[in-house]
Motif scaffolding. Structure first.
Motif, mmCIF file in Angstrom:
data_model
loop_
_atom_site.group_PDB
_atom_site.id
_atom_site.type_symbol
_atom_site.label_atom_id
_atom_site.label_comp_id
_atom_site.label_asym_id
_atom_site.label_seq_id
_atom_site.Cartn_x
_atom_site.Cartn_y
_atom_site.Cartn_z
ATOM 1 N N ILE A 77 -3.953 14.007 -1.861
ATOM 2 C CA ILE A 77 -2.751 14.207 -2.680
ATOM 3 C C ILE A 77 -2.222 15.620 -2.429
ATOM 4 O O ILE A 77 -1.025 15.840 -2.286
ATOM 5 C CB ILE A 77 -3.032 14.042 -4.194
ATOM 6 N N ALA A 78 -3.160 16.558 -2.357
ATOM 7 C CA ALA A 78 -2.760 17.956 -2.150
ATOM 8 C C ALA A 78 -2.133 18.161 -0.782
ATOM 9 O O ALA A 78 -1.254 18.999 -0.607
ATOM 10 C CB ALA A 78 -3.962 18.876 -2.322
ATOM 11 N N ARG A 79 -2.577 17.383 0.201
ATOM 12 C CA ARG A 79 -2.076 17.564 1.568
ATOM 13 C C ARG A 79 -0.782 16.798 1.824
ATOM 14 O O ARG A 79 -0.157 16.965 2.856
ATOM 15 C CB ARG A 79 -3.125 17.060 2.567
ATOM 16 N N SER A 80 -0.416 15.912 0.917
ATOM 17 C CA SER A 80 0.720 15.029 1.195
ATOM 18 C C SER A 80 2.013 15.565 0.598
ATOM 19 O O SER A 80 2.007 16.327 -0.354
ATOM 20 C CB SER A 80 0.437 13.635 0.617
ATOM 21 N N GLY A 106 8.143 14.545 -4.016
ATOM 22 C CA GLY A 106 8.409 15.963 -4.207
ATOM 23 C C GLY A 106 8.774 16.589 -2.897
ATOM 24 O O GLY A 106 8.060 16.476 -1.918
ATOM 25 N N THR A 107 9.935 17.215 -2.864
ATOM 26 C CA THR A 107 10.345 17.899 -1.641
ATOM 27 C C THR A 107 10.677 19.325 -2.029
ATOM 28 O O THR A 107 11.713 19.862 -1.674
ATOM 29 C CB THR A 107 11.549 17.192 -1.004
ATOM 30 N N ARG A 123 0.832 -1.194 0.000
ATOM 31 C CA ARG A 123 0.000 0.000 0.000
ATOM 32 C C ARG A 123 0.874 1.255 0.000
ATOM 33 O O ARG A 123 1.815 1.348 0.786
ATOM 34 C CB ARG A 123 -0.909 -0.015 1.237
ATOM 35 N N PHE A 124 0.559 2.188 -0.907
ATOM 36 C CA PHE A 124 1.246 3.479 -0.966
ATOM 37 C C PHE A 124 0.268 4.547 -0.485
ATOM 38 O O PHE A 124 -0.665 4.905 -1.203
ATOM 39 C CB PHE A 124 1.695 3.790 -2.395
ATOM 40 N N VAL A 125 0.482 5.007 0.733
ATOM 41 C CA VAL A 125 -0.471 5.926 1.350
ATOM 42 C C VAL A 125 0.043 7.358 1.224
ATOM 43 O O VAL A 125 1.182 7.639 1.617
ATOM 44 C CB VAL A 125 -0.655 5.581 2.842
ATOM 45 N N ARG A 126 -0.771 8.248 0.656
ATOM 46 C CA ARG A 126 -0.411 9.663 0.612
ATOM 47 C C ARG A 126 -0.246 10.140 2.048
ATOM 48 O O ARG A 126 -1.165 9.972 2.864
ATOM 49 C CB ARG A 126 -1.464 10.514 -0.101
ATOM 50 N N ALA A 127 0.918 10.723 2.334
ATOM 51 C CA ALA A 127 1.272 10.942 3.727
ATOM 52 C C ALA A 127 2.030 12.250 3.914
ATOM 53 O O ALA A 127 2.526 12.841 2.955
ATOM 54 C CB ALA A 127 2.129 9.771 4.211
ATOM 55 N N VAL A 128 2.070 12.675 5.164
ATOM 56 C CA VAL A 128 2.859 13.852 5.524
ATOM 57 C C VAL A 128 4.100 13.373 6.272
ATOM 58 O O VAL A 128 4.001 12.731 7.314
ATOM 59 C CB VAL A 128 2.055 14.833 6.399
ATOM 60 N N ALA A 148 2.645 10.294 8.734
ATOM 61 C CA ALA A 148 1.249 9.977 9.044
ATOM 62 C C ALA A 148 0.428 10.145 7.773
ATOM 63 O O ALA A 148 0.773 10.967 6.921
ATOM 64 C CB ALA A 148 0.720 10.900 10.143
ATOM 65 N N PRO A 149 -0.634 9.355 7.631
ATOM 66 C CA PRO A 149 -1.477 9.497 6.435
ATOM 67 C C PRO A 149 -2.011 10.930 6.316
ATOM 68 O O PRO A 149 -2.321 11.568 7.316
ATOM 69 C CB PRO A 149 -2.634 8.514 6.703
ATOM 70 N N ALA A 150 -2.101 11.406 5.057
ATOM 71 C CA ALA A 150 -2.556 12.779 4.807
ATOM 72 C C ALA A 150 -4.064 12.811 4.681
ATOM 73 O O ALA A 150 -4.611 13.213 3.671
ATOM 74 C CB ALA A 150 -1.901 13.320 3.541
ATOM 75 N N GLY A 151 -4.739 12.351 5.729
ATOM 76 C CA GLY A 151 -6.192 12.411 5.707
ATOM 77 C C GLY A 151 -6.807 11.314 4.869
ATOM 78 O O GLY A 151 -6.264 10.212 4.764
ATOM 79 N N PHE A 152 -7.939 11.632 4.268
ATOM 80 C CA PHE A 152 -8.830 10.710 3.574
ATOM 81 C C PHE A 152 -8.108 9.799 2.583
ATOM 82 O O PHE A 152 -7.538 10.243 1.596
ATOM 83 C CB PHE A 152 -9.885 11.549 2.872
ATOM 84 N N ASN A 153 -8.142 8.493 2.857
ATOM 85 C CA ASN A 153 -7.331 7.544 2.111
ATOM 86 C C ASN A 153 -8.167 6.575 1.281
ATOM 87 O O ASN A 153 -8.437 5.459 1.672
ATOM 88 C CB ASN A 153 -6.458 6.767 3.105
#
Lengths: 419, 419
Positions: free
Chosen positions: A380-383, A408-409, A351-356, A367-372
């Protein structure tokens, strides 16, 4: 009928994909336009750096032998017989007890081998005195200490970042051979989709995948060409894909790769005679990600779900495109971090979870960036990261160390964290 | 005479600097050109996402109440009375025992509240049977579950990355208010300097700082304008700086800020009447870094030594320029890593060492990128990080945890590290 597809592991899918990457092609870029390009030739030192023994400070060049025995109570005086500014050449050799005033970056006189810094010199009318002896080559930047003529300093396949630009400038590369950028054709399938300027209508949503992928490509410095929307007509869709393949190096479609009634991509690959490398990957989201090859060109069939589309691009299209440019480092930056909340969903697939991802001052956390969900767009926007949870697990607890990929950093920190 | 300057701590210098940043100015960018820009307005949800209850899979929409009691030995059958493709609207409500075939992304009929996935349905001639009951809202993407109308999803001051682009597209931002980019004037001092296309000559070196800073700016997406070389003439240098200040938002000079005989910048600041915020920083390299303000515009006086110049830009010019664009995250990305070799040089001042940072699979590591002198150029090209060693220390041993700043992480990994 539901077609059964055999899922391949992410790593195996990547190996299949990377084995089909065509050889890179090179072109010439002006130095001023070279930032962010990939080197198609090595950076070779065309001369020693520094090219001559050089003063690293403002001060006085001396012969170290003349300073022997100097001390607090036995000062030794020097006569200043000249001045060498940066860019000037020394007029002559030094005689015994002679010095020249020398500026940072200037070449030492032929027989000078030490520099007395201004703050080490007690100046008087015609000269100065020192209170300590100087070793041979003290306070001197030696010819070739930074780089030697002929040395390969940066191999081809590396990115031209500002430090590489500095080296290219040093060695007179007014232009440099770089990888040609592939041109990528983008196409969106889905009759529910509106363009960004269209008003919302019942049952419809605006296309976010097309602009998002164009931005993911822009992040890699790769241009794209939009071929618009594919509608519910297989013949028309086929013609559009074929045209895009003729006009570009690679075609990325979103949607239409699943097993629904309007999922035309499998039929298009078949009609083209494209070789499908895989059409199901053991990952979430993005399990429908399909990659096909036709006459040495890739067709990436990404999911129409935004999060699945985003992940499919970063995991597969990104390394393939970078390798098409000869990159030595095509895979996403990787690190590990401490999970700061429970993630209890079981993982049949990786699993690839959009995360912060962030460093909290004492440790890296994620941590996960919200709604997964695979169709989520806000996460995606929050991660700024993808947290990787291996398949076959029953969930992860807070405190676990997990793999993190950093697509992206571009953004920095809100605070300066150095004391 | 040596002028004595009082060094300020890096943090204090940054505070002084950031307190003088002028207010950002905004302009409009087309969505297609918005990647990498900084938001000058928040991204606000103009509607719920999803905008309607939506099928997340291909399958059949049903009323969950009709599925009650279904089991392996008590199959319940449904009649398929219609078909809803994505983008289509449902024709009518469902009656008892009725279902519609529904495609991913399509809106549910008004009284349907569950979706039977294709693989959960045993299809026959006119319909299908199920072997389990469905809960209300099972397999449904609920209206508004991803975002609510009116919600601020991304604050202004954040970077527009691909995920933000996806949101902007979703909400119909065909264009977006973004920070205007400052135009930066670049000027190089040093009579020893040649341009990149000039052949090497005795006592001379090619200018690497000008192209390097232009690339550091390009990395931030900021355009620059070169004003060329300042030669040994104070009046001419003054006029050039004044012209650059009139024509740009910020002027960066390299060299000429020390206490040497041709270091004209202090005299130029004085003649302009610019306010010098600091002219000595307790850091290595780059202690001569000077920042002045004139009519709301910054003058960055960076060292002429390449490594010192590079560091001075990243530590000071970068956050100031990003804050000029209203960035919420102007400081360099920060992390920590294990030092993998001894660094025994004592540090009177905070030291920023060009370094190689990587995660070795089990832990993040950092090591100096070779030759470490302020006038080194090769180590900038070899580095992807700045290792920070606090002042007042006597050196660091292998195994120590040190702070790491990441000015550029454009490059990825040579290998895929996920099992």
């Amino acid at each position: 009928m539901v077609q059964i597809r055999k899922p391949v592991a992410v790593k195996e899918a990547l190996e299949l994909l990377m084995a089909h990457v065509p050889a890179p092609r090179a072109e010439t870029a002006a130095l001023a336009d070279s930032y962010g390009r990939i080197l198609a030739e090595p950076v070779v030192a065309s001369h020693d750096v520094p090219p001559f023994h050089r003063a690293p400070y403002d001060g006085f060049a001396i012969r170290s032998e003349d300073s022997g025995g100097a001390g607090e109570h036995r000062r030794i005086s020097f006569r200043v017989v000249g001045h060498i500014g940066a860019g000037q050449m020394p007029a002559r050799e030094l005689g015994e007890g002679e010095a020249v005033r020398i500026m940072t970056g200037a070449p030492l006189p032929p027989n000078a081998d030490a520099v007395v810094m201004l703050e080490q010199a007690a100046e008087d009318g015609q000269g100065f005195a020192i209170r300590k002896p100087f070793r041979a080559w003290e306070n001197v930047s030696l010819r070739g200490e930074d780089a030697r003529a002929g040395e390969v300093l940066v191999e081809q396949g590396n990115l031209i970042h500002p430090g590489v630009v500095a080296l290219l400038a040093t060695f007179g590369y007014a232009s440099v051979r770089v990888a040609r950028k592939p041109v990528v054709g983008l196409m969106t399938t889905g009759t529910e989709l509106l363009r960004v300027h269209e008003p919302l209508a019942p049952g419809k949503i605006r296309d976010s995948n097309g602009p998002m992928i164009a931005a993911q490509l822009a992040r890699l410095g790769i241009p794209s060409r939009s071929y618009g929307f594919v509608r519910d007509d297989l013949d028309q869709a086929f013609e559009l894909v074929r045209r895009a393949l003729r006009e570009t190096d690679c075609v990325i479609t979103t949607g239409g790769v699943s097993v629904g009634d309007y999922d035309y991509l499998p039929a298009i690959y078949e009609r083209l005679g494209a070789k499908v490398l895989f059409n199901k990957v053991a990952m979430r989201p993005g399990s429908v990600t399909t990659v096909a090859v036709w006459e040495g060109k890739f067709l990436f069939g990404l999911s129409g779900n935004p999060s699945a589309c985003y992940v499919g691009f970063e995991i597969f299209a990104r390394p393939a495109l970078l390798r098409m440019m000869g990159s030595r480092k095509p895979y996403l930056p990787h690190t590990q971090a401490v999970l700061t909340e429970d993630f209890t969903k079981p993982n049949p697939f990786t699993r690839f979870v959009r995360a912060v991802y962030r460093h909290d001052g004492s440790r890296p956390t994620v941590a996960p960036a919200g709604f997964n969900k695979s169709n989520a767009v806000s996460s995606i926007a929050r991660s700024n990261a993808l947290m990787v949870l291996p398949g076959g697990s029953r969930g992860f607890r807070r405190g676990a160390i997990v793999d993190v990929l950093l697509p992206g950093t571009e953004e920095g920190e809100a605070e300066w964290r150095i004391p």
